[in-house]
Design an enzyme around this catalytic site. Sequence first.
Site, PDB file in Angstrom:
ATOM      1  N   HIS A  71      -6.113   6.358  -0.914  1.00 54.72           N
ATOM      2  CA  HIS A  71      -6.038   4.891  -0.782  1.00 54.72           C
ATOM      3  C   HIS A  71      -6.071   4.188  -2.128  1.00 54.72           C
ATOM      4  CE1 HIS A  71      -6.726   5.621   3.370  1.00 54.72           C
ATOM      5  NE2 HIS A  71      -8.012   5.895   3.258  1.00 54.72           N
ATOM      6  N   GLU A 123      -7.274   0.729   1.181  1.00 56.43           N
ATOM      7  CA  GLU A 123      -6.037   0.627   0.377  1.00 56.43           C
ATOM      8  C   GLU A 123      -5.785  -0.831  -0.002  1.00 56.43           C
ATOM      9  OE1 GLU A 123      -2.390   2.418   2.004  1.00 56.43           O
ATOM     10  OE2 GLU A 123      -1.250   0.848   0.990  1.00 56.43           O
ATOM     11  N   THR A 159       0.920   0.425   2.764  1.00 55.90           N
ATOM     12  CA  THR A 159       1.905   1.497   2.990  1.00 55.90           C
ATOM     13  C   THR A 159       2.035   1.942   4.442  1.00 55.90           C
ATOM     14  OG1 THR A 159       0.213   3.113   2.438  1.00 55.90           O
ATOM     15  CG2 THR A 159       1.709   2.460   0.666  1.00 55.90           C
TER      16      THR A 159
HETATM   17  S1  SF4 Z   1       0.862   7.506   4.074  1.00 51.86           S
HETATM   18 FE1  SF4 Z   1       2.319   7.329   2.454  1.00 51.86          FE
HETATM   19  S2  SF4 Z   1       1.314   6.084   0.970  1.00 51.86           S
HETATM   20 FE2  SF4 Z   1      -0.265   6.792   2.311  1.00 51.86          FE
HETATM   21  S3  SF4 Z   1      -1.013   8.606   1.362  1.00 51.86           S
HETATM   22 FE3  SF4 Z   1       0.554   9.226   2.766  1.00 51.86          FE
HETATM   23  S4  SF4 Z   1       2.395   9.309   1.527  1.00 51.86           S
HETATM   24 FE4  SF4 Z   1       0.894   8.154   0.387  1.00 51.86          FE
END
Ligand code: SF4
Length: 667
Positions: A71, A123, A159
């Site tokens: 995060h 995050e 994300t």
């Molecule tokens: S979901 Fe996407 S942004 Fe989040 S850790 Fe996994 S790859 Fe990285």
Amino acid sequence: MELIIADHSGFCFGVSKAMKTIENLVEKKQKAYTLGPIIHNPQEVERLKHFGITAADFYDIKDGNVVIRTHGVGPDVIEQLESRGLNIIDCTCPLVKRVHKLAADISNKGYLTIIIGDHNHPEVEGIKSWCNGDVKVIENVEEAKNFYTNKRVGVVVQTTQTEENVENIIDILQSKLDIAVFHNTRCKATLERQTAAAAVAANVDIMLVIGGKNSSNTKKLAQVCQNVGAKVYHIETATELKKDWFKSTDKVGITAGASTPDWIIKEVISKMDELNKDMDNKEIATNEEEGEIIYEDTFADLKEDTIVEGTVVKVDNNEVLVNIGYKSDGIIPINELSNVAFESPEDIIKVGDKIQVYVIKLEDNEGNVILSKKKADAINAWNFIEQAYNSQNGVEGVVTEVVKGGVLANINGIKGFIPASHLDLKYVPDLNVFVGQNLKLQVIELDRKKNRVVLSHKNILEKERERLKEKTWATIKEGQIIKGVVKRLTDFGAFVDIGGVDGLIHISDLTWQKIKHPSEIVTEEQEVEVQVLRVDKERGRISLGLKQIMPNPWDDVDKKYKVGSVIDGKVVKLVSFGAFVEVEPGIEGLVHISQISKDHVSNPEDVLKTGDNVKVKIMDINAKEKRMSLSIKEAQDENENKQIYENTNENNGVTIGEMVGDLFDKK
Ligand code: SF4
């Protein structure tokens, strides 16, 4: 009933990378604190605790290793950890780091930063800390409707947000705010996982979503599946599964959040297997086995610098997406597509094509698998050429251009050189005739390190010729009518290739008439049908005849010509005893010296020359011996008599017809 595992289930690139770092620490027996649970999965966090990897709060960490989660955190947290002398192991996902940078840029430009994301999510908290100015977090449509500012704004996205939520919020913001920049920083892994899960959920009765109950991305995954109408059970472990859920169920789908370890997913599949057996439903058990295989396949071992097969799933002007049976689809950047020049990627490839690709990188900075078709094609082409060189089998190549001393040919994307002396069995003055031709070639020299391939078309032609030659000698028979190609003309005849072997048509066998040179009848490279006259295997000689398959003019000479008739002819040869006169091509008669003139002739050349057109009277015909006796003298007599009759008749006022009736017609 079927069990279907959605693609892209389980650890994403960022989590997988972080977990590898943790496993390394475990292997080295190094203890570490993680700044909060390393992933939102209590079972995995508990398992790691036994190996000395402990989740702790910021202020509880006093010394040793400290792991920053995927995060990410703000710069202030890093500074404080450093000031305490801790060893920082930064596992922030590179994609999250990118959002940090974009958010910092927005605030550095003086814009208000809007983060579309969940309040209090670590995050989002981390992203906020990278902004110098005003920040606003908007979680849902309601909040978007209620927010207004007259400042210019820049937008980034947490994300793991769903596409639908981002689209709805940005629509509202765009209608009323001055948006300077919008970075849709949704992670591709999230998008792929959600898309694959939705596709499965739309086709099953029940969808099992595996992941921590406090995992934001797993909760959103469950939401996505619910939105397409599936009945969803969000479970953390296999122990939560209940047999009752699956009564009268035909299809069950499974997906898992980005923080769900493989071992938990496998346990769920295994438990489903047990449940099915309990329900005494063999059909279900079978399908579950298949499901497990699919799951294992999904996590197939993929290595860099190898070639794998995949299916093209998307083509656009910047990249091509290929399903390679891995957690995420691989990307072929457009400059890695082909060695051949193209206007549009679709000239080279289309969705659904099965292709081979070279794995350049398992994870780039954004967690993508980077592939190259160009490289796979080149490696395959080199392997193919090497194999052809070792086995001396022929290859096919298209001649692309003329260069000094020969031409270049393209064999599956590899350029090879064909020296001029290896292009044909005979000398070819203008090599441009080969450009564009697809030739069979033999690799005669190969140096992969120097990128050097030398080829020969001549060797292939020689081999083919040798094969044909053997076949021709084995099957040829006198009297046969066969086809051939005129290869060479000489004064005494024409050589004809009848299949790897040249036979000779002697000049006298070219035509029934007399000729001075074979070029009067045939030309080089002309296809002809000929009769095999003689075969001498010992001396390797074959005599052919062209005239033998044409009608012999002597065959019906009796029908065409009558003894006593006067006809036109041409002097073709003078000899001491007379003159040979051709009355039609292939039929010559002799005018004996005594029949040339009423006057004495001691030498025919005194009164005739070759090429003279003369009238001759047929004195005799011997078709069997192919002889015809002619007389110029008698023809002249006939003519004179005729004139006397005509003159006399003119004087008497009587016509010749009246005087002689059909006398001349009967001749
Ligand atoms: S979901 Fe996407 S942004 Fe989040 S850790 Fe996994 S790859 Fe990285």
